[in-house]
Write an enzyme that holds these catalytic residues in place. Structure first.
Site, PDB file in Angstrom:
ATOM      1  N   GLY A   1      -5.878  -7.685  -6.730  1.00 42.11           N
ATOM      2  CA  GLY A   1      -6.982  -7.957  -5.818  1.00 42.11           C
ATOM      3  C   GLY A   1      -8.343  -8.130  -6.464  1.00 42.11           C
TER       4      GLY A   1
ATOM      5  N   ASN B   1      -9.721 -10.935  -7.398  1.00 43.78           N
ATOM      6  CA  ASN B   1     -10.373 -12.077  -6.742  1.00 43.78           C
ATOM      7  C   ASN B   1     -10.837 -11.698  -5.341  1.00 43.78           C
ATOM      8  OD1 ASN B   1     -10.303 -14.772  -8.333  1.00 43.78           O
ATOM      9  ND2 ASN B   1      -8.342 -13.799  -8.783  1.00 43.78           N
TER      10      ASN B   1
ATOM     11  N   LYS C   1      10.851 -16.513   8.293  1.00 44.00           N
ATOM     12  CA  LYS C   1       9.520 -16.822   7.755  1.00 44.00           C
ATOM     13  C   LYS C   1       8.594 -17.282   8.883  1.00 44.00           C
ATOM     14  CE  LYS C   1       7.374 -19.215   3.959  1.00 44.00           C
ATOM     15  NZ  LYS C   1       7.513 -19.231   2.526  1.00 44.00           N
TER      16      LYS C   1
ATOM     17  N   MET D   1       1.506 -14.296  -3.645  1.00 44.10           N
ATOM     18  CA  MET D   1       2.613 -14.870  -4.397  1.00 44.10           C
ATOM     19  C   MET D   1       3.770 -15.267  -3.467  1.00 44.10           C
ATOM     20  SD  MET D   1       1.072 -14.893  -7.185  1.00 44.10           S
ATOM     21  CE  MET D   1       2.105 -15.156  -8.613  1.00 44.10           C
TER      22      MET D   1
ATOM     23  N   ASN E   1      -6.191 -22.210  -2.452  1.00 41.12           N
ATOM     24  CA  ASN E   1      -5.504 -21.305  -3.381  1.00 41.12           C
ATOM     25  C   ASN E   1      -6.158 -21.406  -4.748  1.00 41.12           C
ATOM     26  OD1 ASN E   1      -3.375 -19.590  -4.374  1.00 41.12           O
ATOM     27  ND2 ASN E   1      -2.433 -21.409  -5.291  1.00 41.12           N
TER      28      ASN E   1
ATOM     29  N   HIS F   1      -5.259 -20.983  -8.815  1.00 38.01           N
ATOM     30  CA  HIS F   1      -4.074 -20.988  -9.688  1.00 38.01           C
ATOM     31  C   HIS F   1      -4.536 -20.948 -11.150  1.00 38.01           C
ATOM     32  CE1 HIS F   1       0.087 -21.706 -10.739  1.00 38.01           C
ATOM     33  NE2 HIS F   1      -0.356 -22.542 -11.662  1.00 38.01           N
TER      34      HIS F   1
HETATM   35  C1  GAR Z   1      -4.872 -14.682 -10.256  1.00 37.90           C
HETATM   36  O1  GAR Z   1      -4.998 -14.840 -11.637  1.00 37.90           O
HETATM   37  C2  GAR Z   1      -4.401 -15.967  -9.605  1.00 37.90           C
HETATM   38  O2  GAR Z   1      -4.838 -17.097 -10.289  1.00 37.90           O
HETATM   39  C3  GAR Z   1      -2.897 -15.820  -9.686  1.00 37.90           C
HETATM   40  O3  GAR Z   1      -2.677 -14.465  -9.396  1.00 37.90           O
HETATM   41  C4  GAR Z   1      -3.742 -13.691  -9.930  1.00 37.90           C
HETATM   42  C5  GAR Z   1      -4.159 -12.639  -8.928  1.00 37.90           C
HETATM   43  O4  GAR Z   1      -5.083 -11.768  -9.489  1.00 37.90           O
HETATM   44  N1  GAR Z   1      -2.248 -16.685  -8.753  1.00 37.90           N
HETATM   45  C6  GAR Z   1      -1.126 -17.353  -9.014  1.00 37.90           C
HETATM   46  O5  GAR Z   1      -0.510 -17.243 -10.061  1.00 37.90           O
HETATM   47  C7  GAR Z   1      -0.662 -18.271  -7.878  1.00 37.90           C
HETATM   48  N2  GAR Z   1       0.429 -19.089  -8.299  1.00 37.90           N
HETATM   49  P1  GAR Z   1      -5.901 -10.733  -8.588  1.00 37.90           P
HETATM   50  O6  GAR Z   1      -4.867 -10.012  -7.698  1.00 37.90           O
HETATM   51  O7  GAR Z   1      -6.506  -9.801  -9.569  1.00 37.90           O
HETATM   52  O8  GAR Z   1      -6.896 -11.505  -7.806  1.00 37.90           O
END
Ligand code: GAR
Length: 188
Positions: free
Chosen positions: A12, A14, A65, A90, A107, A109
Site C-alpha cells: 500500500g 502507492n 467474479k 493484483m 492502473n 505498472h
Molecule cells: C507497485 O510497484 C505496482 O507498480 C505493482 O505493485 C506494486 C504495489 O506496491 N503493480 C503491479 O505489478 C501490477 N501488475 P504498493 O502496494 O507498495 O503500492
C-alpha cells in the site's frame, strides 16, 4: 471535490502516497474508499491509520467474479466515485466492474509497457538484462496491462538486483501517480 477509490492487495505505499497527496491538497480529491481483496494485507492497517474507509472483499466469499465485482460496484456507486486507481491490485478487472467504470479505471505498472506485462514485471526485466526500466500508468480495459497509456517515466539501471529496481521504481511511482491523477482530474 472529486472522489477517488484506491484498490490494493499488498503493502500500500502507492495508496499512502495518493491519500497523503489528497489530504495535503496536492490532489483536488478525497480518497473516499480503499478496496482490498486480500484479508490481512498491510494496506488495510495503513488505510485505517489514515482514516480512509476500507472494504475488504475476499473473492472466495462470492460465487463468481461477477458477484464479487457487483458488490464492489455497489460501494463505488454509493460513494460517487469519479476515478478508480489500481495500486498494486493484483487481480484482472472483469466485465462487471469494467462495464460500470470503463474509462474511469487506471492502473500503475512497474515496467515500460508493452514490455514486461504481468505480475513479475521487475523480475522479468532484470532477468532479460534491460538497462532502462520504467513505470507506466494506463487506462484499464479487458486486456492484461494493455489499455491506453497515460504516462510513463523511465530510469537507467545497470545492475541485477530486483529489490533495488523496486526501490528506485517505487519512489518514481509515488510521484508519477500523484501527478497523473491530478492531471486527469484537472482535465475533467
Ligand atoms: C507497485 O510497484 C505496482 O507498480 C505493482 O505493485 C506494486 C504495489 O506496491 N503493480 C503491479 O505489478 C501490477 N501488475 P504498493 O502496494 O507498495 O503500492
Amino acid at each position: 471535490m472529486h472522489h477517488l477509490a484506491v484498490f490494493a492487495s499488498g503493502t500500500g505505499t502507492n495508496f499512502v502516497a495518493i491519500a497523503k497527496a489528497c489530504a495535503e491538497g496536492r490532489i483536488p480529491a478525497q480518497v473516499a474508499v480503499m478496496v482490498c481483496d486480500k484479508p490481512g494485507a498491510p494496506v488495510i492497517d495503513r488505510a485505517r491509520e489514515l482514516g480512509v474507509e476500507t472494504f475488504v472483499f475476499n473473492p472466495k466469499d462470492y460465487p463468481s467474479k461477477a458477484a464479487y465485482e457487483a458488490r464492489i460496484v455497489k460501494v463505488l456507486d454509493a460513494k460517487n466515485i469519479d476515478l478508480v486507481c489500481l495500486a498494486g491490485y493484483m487481480r484482472i478487472v472483469g466485465e462487471t466492474l469494467l462495464g460500470a467504470y470503463e474509462g474511469r479505471i487506471i492502473n500503475i505498472h512497474p515496467s515500460l509497457l508493452p514490455a514486461f506485462k504481468g505480475a513479475h514485471a521487475v523480475e522479468d526485466a532484470v532477468a532479460y538484462g534491460v538497462k532502462v526500466y520504467g513505470i507506466t500508468i494506463h487506462f484499464v480495459d479487458e486486456s492484461l496491462d494493455g489499455g491506453k497509456i497515460i504516462a510513463q517515466r523511465a530510469f537507467p539501471y545497470e545492475g541485477s538486483d530486483p529489490a533495488e529496481v523496486h526501490r528506485i521504481g517505487q519512489k518514481i511511482e509515488h510521484e508519477l501517480y500523484v501527478e497523473t491523477i491530478n492531471k486527469l482530474l484537472c482535465e475533467r
